[in-house]
Design a protein around this motif. Structure first.
Motif, PDB file in Angstrom:
ATOM      1  N   ALA A 277       1.013  -1.142   0.136  1.00  0.00           N
ATOM      2  CA  ALA A 277       0.144   0.119  -0.002  1.00  0.00           C
ATOM      3  C   ALA A 277       0.832   1.308   0.227  1.00  0.00           C
ATOM      4  O   ALA A 277       1.872   1.204  -0.542  1.00  0.00           O
ATOM      5  N   ALA A 278       0.555   2.299   0.847  1.00  0.00           N
ATOM      6  CA  ALA A 278       0.986   3.599   0.601  1.00  0.00           C
ATOM      7  C   ALA A 278       2.483   3.576   1.241  1.00  0.00           C
ATOM      8  O   ALA A 278       3.367   4.181   0.460  1.00  0.00           O
ATOM      9  N   ASN A 279       3.019   2.490   2.072  1.00  0.00           N
ATOM     10  CA  ASN A 279       4.410   2.558   2.699  1.00  0.00           C
ATOM     11  C   ASN A 279       5.165   2.311   1.614  1.00  0.00           C
ATOM     12  O   ASN A 279       6.371   2.439   1.010  1.00  0.00           O
ATOM     13  N   GLY A 280       4.596   1.059   0.899  1.00  0.00           N
ATOM     14  CA  GLY A 280       5.559   0.529  -0.565  1.00  0.00           C
ATOM     15  C   GLY A 280       5.735   1.549  -1.437  1.00  0.00           C
ATOM     16  O   GLY A 280       6.733   1.842  -2.059  1.00  0.00           O
ATOM     17  N   LEU A 281       4.603   2.048  -1.927  1.00  0.00           N
ATOM     18  CA  LEU A 281       4.671   3.374  -2.850  1.00  0.00           C
ATOM     19  C   LEU A 281       5.591   4.253  -2.529  1.00  0.00           C
ATOM     20  O   LEU A 281       6.505   4.841  -3.504  1.00  0.00           O
ATOM     21  N   ARG A 282       5.630   4.793  -1.122  1.00  0.00           N
ATOM     22  CA  ARG A 282       6.724   5.854  -0.799  1.00  0.00           C
ATOM     23  C   ARG A 282       8.094   5.297  -0.908  1.00  0.00           C
ATOM     24  O   ARG A 282       8.921   6.149  -1.319  1.00  0.00           O
ATOM     25  N   LEU A 283       8.261   4.062  -0.644  1.00  0.00           N
ATOM     26  CA  LEU A 283       9.628   3.368  -0.861  1.00  0.00           C
ATOM     27  C   LEU A 283      10.183   3.532  -1.981  1.00  0.00           C
ATOM     28  O   LEU A 283      10.975   3.850  -2.485  1.00  0.00           O
ATOM     29  N   PHE A 284       9.124   2.979  -3.099  1.00  0.00           N
ATOM     30  CA  PHE A 284       9.398   3.060  -4.491  1.00  0.00           C
ATOM     31  C   PHE A 284       9.803   4.680  -4.875  1.00  0.00           C
ATOM     32  O   PHE A 284      10.703   4.704  -5.570  1.00  0.00           O
ATOM     33  N   GLN A 285       9.104   5.541  -4.471  1.00  0.00           N
ATOM     34  CA  GLN A 285       9.160   6.834  -4.747  1.00  0.00           C
ATOM     35  C   GLN A 285      10.530   7.496  -4.214  1.00  0.00           C
ATOM     36  O   GLN A 285      11.187   8.245  -5.217  1.00  0.00           O
ATOM     37  N   ASN A 286      10.844   7.057  -3.118  1.00  0.00           N
ATOM     38  CA  ASN A 286      12.141   7.315  -2.331  1.00  0.00           C
ATOM     39  C   ASN A 286      13.440   6.647  -3.299  1.00  0.00           C
ATOM     40  O   ASN A 286      14.401   7.418  -3.389  1.00  0.00           O
ATOM     41  N   PHE A 287      13.039   5.731  -3.981  1.00  0.00           N
ATOM     42  CA  PHE A 287      14.157   4.855  -4.460  1.00  0.00           C
ATOM     43  C   PHE A 287      14.456   5.666  -5.999  1.00  0.00           C
ATOM     44  O   PHE A 287      15.618   5.800  -6.289  1.00  0.00           O
ATOM     45  N   THR A 288      13.381   6.427  -6.364  1.00  0.00           N
ATOM     46  CA  THR A 288      13.695   7.102  -7.711  1.00  0.00           C
ATOM     47  C   THR A 288      14.346   8.137  -7.585  1.00  0.00           C
ATOM     48  O   THR A 288      14.930   8.987  -8.356  1.00  0.00           O
TER      49      THR A 288
END
Length: 292
Positions: A277-288
């Motif tokens: 959910a949102a935590n996973g999307l934030r981690l992906f965003q941080n990776f980019t």
């Protein structure tokens, strides 16, 4: 999804396809987290060389994964080169493959052949059944009964949390042959200890469902993610780095175990951000946005 003040990433993210990953779910989550980037699922070393960032996901059993990776000409070398030169995110089995070796698939030496290990690897069947992962819908229905606050244990303490210490496992010098990993982060992959799981209340293996993740050290990929945030897990084995400096986060399941590792431009996680959910999307965003 939480925003960021940094400029949007517009480059290519190569999603490594060696035949054992939750590729399309990861690709959709990456595209949602970074809509201006180009996400390309590929087994072509040239695409990986050209990409600005690389995601290395995997699901299933370590012996099969290393074999499948080797079956794609030049793919292992491309992954190694990426891990030396650009931001790389390992996910689940992709995290485990970065270490030196795994207990998964280890067999007694007398059952080994000159070219490898003969017969069905020990633990392969239950791992293959348990580590395929659930659907996104199933992830949302999982309970949190296994989510337990971490406790201090033996070993050095980092950021107020117990650093998992090397414990007993099926690999012993002269007794078993481990499954080799890529050897990019020193350490090995071990199975949850059956006796420890029983003593903790007959906890089931694989560890499956939502559980809390606690950063062991500051890192840009934790930006905007609260300590103790929930992520989704499906696994029977976990990484055990030789040096605590490589431990990026821990989770508690019968005891503290490493659920994320880091080294230079590599960040790798045992849990599934694409199912978180949102935590996973934030981690992906941080990776980019990460500039190691």
């Amino acid at each position: 999804m939480p925003g960021t003040s940094a400029a949007a990433f517009t480059g290519t993210i190569a999603l490594v396809d060696f035949g054992m990953g939750n590729l399309h779910s990861v690709a959709r989550a990456l595209a949602h987290a970074s809509p201006q980037s180009r996400v390309e699922i590929t087994s072509d070393p040239a695409v990986i060389h050209r990409a600005a960032r690389v995601v290395f996901p995997g699901q299933g059993a370590m012996p099969d994964a290393m074999r499948r990776l080797a079956e794609h000409p030049g793919l292992e070398d491309a992954v190694r080169e990426a891990c030396r030169s650009k931001p790389v995110l390992g996910i689940c089995l992709g995290e485990q493959m970065l270490l030196d070796a795994s207990d998964e698939g280890s067999m007694p030496v007398q059952q080994a052949t000159p070219s490898g290990v003969a017969g069905m690897p020990e633990g392969l069947a239950d791992s293959a059944a348990g580590e395929k992962g659930g659907s996104p819908a199933a992830c949302g229905q999982a309970d949190r009964s296994g989510a337990v606050e971490p406790t201090r244990g033996p070993g050095p303490i980092r950021s107020g949390l117990a650093v998992p210490t090397r414990g007993p496992g099926p690999i012993r010098s002269g007794l078993a042959v481990p499954t080799r990993g890529l050897g990019l982060i020193p350490g090995r992959v071990v199975r949850f200890d059956a006796a420890q799981m029983k003593a903790a209340g007959n906890l089931k293996v694989p560890h499956m469902g939502w559980n809390r993740v606690y950063p062991a050290q500051p890192h840009p990929l934790w930006a905007g993610i609260e300590p103790g945030a929930y992520f989704y897990f499906v696994h029977s084995y976990y990484a055990m780095p030789d040096d605590p400096v490589h431990i990026a986060a821990i989770t508690h399941y019968g005891g503290d175990f490493t659920c994320a590792v880091t080294q230079n431009n590599i960040f790798a996680i045992q849990f599934h951000p694409e199912k978180s959910a949102a935590n996973g999307l934030r981690l992906f965003q941080n990776f980019t946005q990460w500039r190691p």
